[in-house]
Design an enzyme around this catalytic site. Structure first.
Site, mmCIF file in Angstrom:
data_model
loop_
_atom_site.group_PDB
_atom_site.id
_atom_site.type_symbol
_atom_site.label_atom_id
_atom_site.label_comp_id
_atom_site.label_asym_id
_atom_site.label_seq_id
_atom_site.Cartn_x
_atom_site.Cartn_y
_atom_site.Cartn_z
ATOM 1 N N GLY A 1 3.924 -2.364 11.231
ATOM 2 C CA GLY A 1 2.896 -1.399 11.579
ATOM 3 C C GLY A 1 1.919 -1.913 12.611
ATOM 4 N N ASN B 1 1.418 -17.911 6.731
ATOM 5 C CA ASN B 1 0.777 -16.653 6.335
ATOM 6 C C ASN B 1 -0.588 -16.556 7.009
ATOM 7 O OD1 ASN B 1 2.896 -16.372 4.497
ATOM 8 N ND2 ASN B 1 1.561 -15.422 2.998
ATOM 9 N N THR C 1 0.805 -1.219 0.000
ATOM 10 C CA THR C 1 0.000 0.000 0.000
ATOM 11 C C THR C 1 0.837 1.267 0.000
ATOM 12 O OG1 THR C 1 -0.180 0.016 2.427
ATOM 13 C CG2 THR C 1 -1.901 -1.137 1.198
ATOM 14 N N SER C 2 2.124 1.169 0.285
ATOM 15 C CA SER C 2 2.981 2.355 0.220
ATOM 16 C C SER C 2 4.432 1.931 0.098
ATOM 17 C CB SER C 2 2.801 3.243 1.463
ATOM 18 O OG SER C 2 3.320 2.609 2.617
ATOM 19 N N GLY C 3 5.225 2.859 -0.421
ATOM 20 C CA GLY C 3 6.675 2.692 -0.435
ATOM 21 C C GLY C 3 7.295 3.817 0.345
ATOM 22 N N ARG C 4 8.480 3.573 0.881
ATOM 23 C CA ARG C 4 9.185 4.626 1.603
ATOM 24 C C ARG C 4 10.679 4.455 1.419
ATOM 25 N NH1 ARG C 4 6.129 1.501 5.873
ATOM 26 N NH2 ARG C 4 5.623 0.594 3.881
ATOM 27 N N HIS D 1 13.134 -9.840 0.405
ATOM 28 C CA HIS D 1 11.748 -10.072 0.819
ATOM 29 C C HIS D 1 11.543 -9.306 2.112
ATOM 30 C CE1 HIS D 1 8.403 -13.124 2.105
ATOM 31 N NE2 HIS D 1 7.925 -11.932 1.788
ATOM 32 N N ASP D 2 10.533 -8.460 2.165
ATOM 33 C CA ASP D 2 10.375 -7.584 3.321
ATOM 34 C C ASP D 2 10.268 -8.361 4.628
ATOM 35 O OD1 ASP D 2 7.765 -8.536 2.920
ATOM 36 O OD2 ASP D 2 6.962 -6.593 2.319
#
Length: 527
Positions: free
Chosen positions: A463, A350, A48-51, A290-291
């Site tokens: 998050g 998962n 949903t976002s990059g930073r 991989h995050d």
């Protein structure tokens, strides 16, 4: 699989929480004004976002800590495109590329303001999705999103053909409809496939544009289904089996770059990228791309007796092992063996994650019922606990849509009260997630063979670590203390591996976690 996007709680600490605090021997040096000694950039891309985070290293050897500064943030999300009689979901990769370049430029400026040059760049992202390039290196269209509807039923057909048991004994990967191997089978009939000479996972693709060198980093590659979980190399058994079953795949192995391990230097910024960003010949390091691999490095544990929840859009719940678990019982439980940093294995499940909550809020908002996250969590706090607990890992919760209606349907199907109102719906989501976490921790611990006392705490990073109610419910559901933080676990894990890759940090994975611990404010929730 993925990912860690911010879905914060934003609440005061409730009863049963201890924090914020650090252990006495991990207290940050009193002089916070001491100038940093080095800087690296962590590019961290979620669904949903990059930073882009500037990671500033402080402290003497053995006492280092990292200060993170967000220098750029940009939106991300799948884009629906008409296709035939239906629609396809793609990622806007060019938008992400622009965000990365702008962010690296900003990181360079912020580092220079402190008298530093960037010492390294690391990139992590969600897993499984890839871009295709042609013989001239040009991108052959925007990558498909792992939620693309054309994947329905493909996994079952592939595994029926190849044999699910034998397949798992090689790659150790849980069956998810979006694993890369199934995406490749679904895409082998596309008009662009015969033109493709290279298949590059998202962070590898971006790294190739930054450096001109094409590699495949192993932690992300392990989510494709094409890697042998024991040898940490591409599996001839799997790849050849796929090509025999689906000849349209052609020379699949020839389209895959050689594998590298986290910490390897991919290359240095090309002249063109230097001119676009104002940077010098900065090395790009293959971190845990991989995050979740980076997020697990970002677990601030002092020993190996922990389970983790990388909590965001998805939740990844598991333990860290030295070798994969490839048993029939593990396959039947749908537990996955994804490869980690320094030869480790992320043995995990998962769980659908806070995607269900974010989609609930989104659909309410679009229908004119604007409920903030803070309001939703406050209402859930006072709702009846355990009233309705459903299986949030059901396939009906995968696609975007009206989650509250799907929760109601699941409640009716299981003979439970239908959640009614904001508080009950959100409490159902959080109670169901906490129950899923507890099941997953029990499963992975038992199947790993490590014994009932192998886990003494659960670390929640990402998050979701800011969601105080979910953390407390997880402690209650598991009967174990939950240590929440850091919120930016993936960025911290990315940064410390990148820094070690160029010699700015040294030591083992445990040493890197010591850096993370010294860099974090943690909150503990007792059961």
């Amino acid at each position: 699989m993925t990912d860690h996007d911010d879905v914060p709680g934003g609440q005061d600490l409730p009863a049963g929480a201890r924090g914020p605090a650090r252990a006495a021997d991990e207290t940050v040096a009193a002089d916070e004004a001491v100038a940093p000694v080095a800087a690296v950039a962590a590019v961290d891309l979620g669904a949903t976002s990059g930073r882009v985070m500037l990671a500033l290293l402080h402290g003497d050897p053995g006492r280092e800590r990292v200060e993170l500064e967000e220098v750029a943030r940009f939106a991300n999300g799948p884009v629906e495109v008409p296709e035939g009689d239906g629609a396809a979901l793609h990622w806007d990769l060019l938008h992400l590329w622009r965000g990365v370049l702008d962010g690296l430029r900003a990181a360079g400026v912020a580092a220079a303001a402190r008298g530093l040059d960037l010492g390294a760049i690391g990139i992590d992202s969600w897993a499984v999705d890839y871009g295709l390039t042609g013989a001239d290196g040009a991108l052959l269209g925007n990558p498909r999103c792992y939620r693309d509807p054309r994947l329905e039923g493909v996994a079952e057909k592939v595994l029926d053909t190849l044999g699910a048991e034998a397949h798992y004994r090689v790659n150790g990967l849980q069956t998810q409809p979006f694993n890369t191997e199934f995406q490749l089978v679904a895409g082998a009939q596309d008009a662009v496939w015969p033109l493709a000479t290279s298949v590059r996972l998202i962070p590898d693709l971006l790294a190739s544009w930054l450096t001109g060198r094409v590699v495949a980093e192993v932690t992300n590659a392990s989510t494709t289904g094409l890697v042998d979980a024991t040898t940490r190399q591409w599996s001839p058994t799997v790849i050849d089996g796929l090509v025999r079953a689906y000849p349209a795949l052609g020379d699949l192995r020839g389209r895959l770059a050689d594998l590298v391990e986290p910490g390897d230097v991919v290359g240095h910024l090309t002249g063109r990228v230097r001119s676009l960003t104002g940077l010098g010949a900065v090395p790009v390091v293959a971190v845990g791309t991989h995050d979740t691999a980076s997020a697990v490095v970002g677990v601030p544990a002092a020993d190996d007796r922990f389970a983790y929840v990388s909590s965001g859009t998805w939740s990844l719940v598991g333990v860290e092992l030295d070798a994969p678990v490839l048993t029939q019982a593990s396959r039947e439980a749908n537990v996955t063996n994804e490869l980690g940093v320094d030869g480790t294995v992320r043995y995990l499940k998962n769980v659908m994650g806070l995607w269900v909550l974010s989609e609930t809020l989104r659909t309410w908002r679009e229908s004119g019922r604007d409920v903030s996250l803070a309001e939703a969590l406050a209402a859930a706090e006072t709702a009846e606990p355990g009233r309705t607990v459903v299986d949030v890992d059901g396939p009906q919760f995968l696609a975007p849509g009206d989650m509250s209606a799907r929760l109601a349907e699941a409640a009716r199907a299981s003979g439970q009260p239908v959640p009614d109102g904001v508080g009950q719906v959100v409490r159902c989501v959080l109670d169901s997630l906490a129950a899923a976490y507890a099941r997953a921790v029990d499963q992975v611990t038992e199947l790993s063979g490590r014994g009932s006392d192998a886990v003494t705490a659960i670390h929640v990073v990402g998050g979701g670590s800011q969601n105080a109610l979910l953390c407390r419910l997880t402690a209650e559901a598991t009967g174990l203390p939950v240590v929440a933080g850091p919120t930016e676990g993936a960025a911290l894990g990315n940064a410390v591996v990148a820094a070690r890759g160029v010699g700015l940090l040294t030591g083992t994975l445990t040493d890197l976690r010591g850096v993370v611990r010294r860099s974090s404010t943690l909150v503990t929730y007792e059961p």
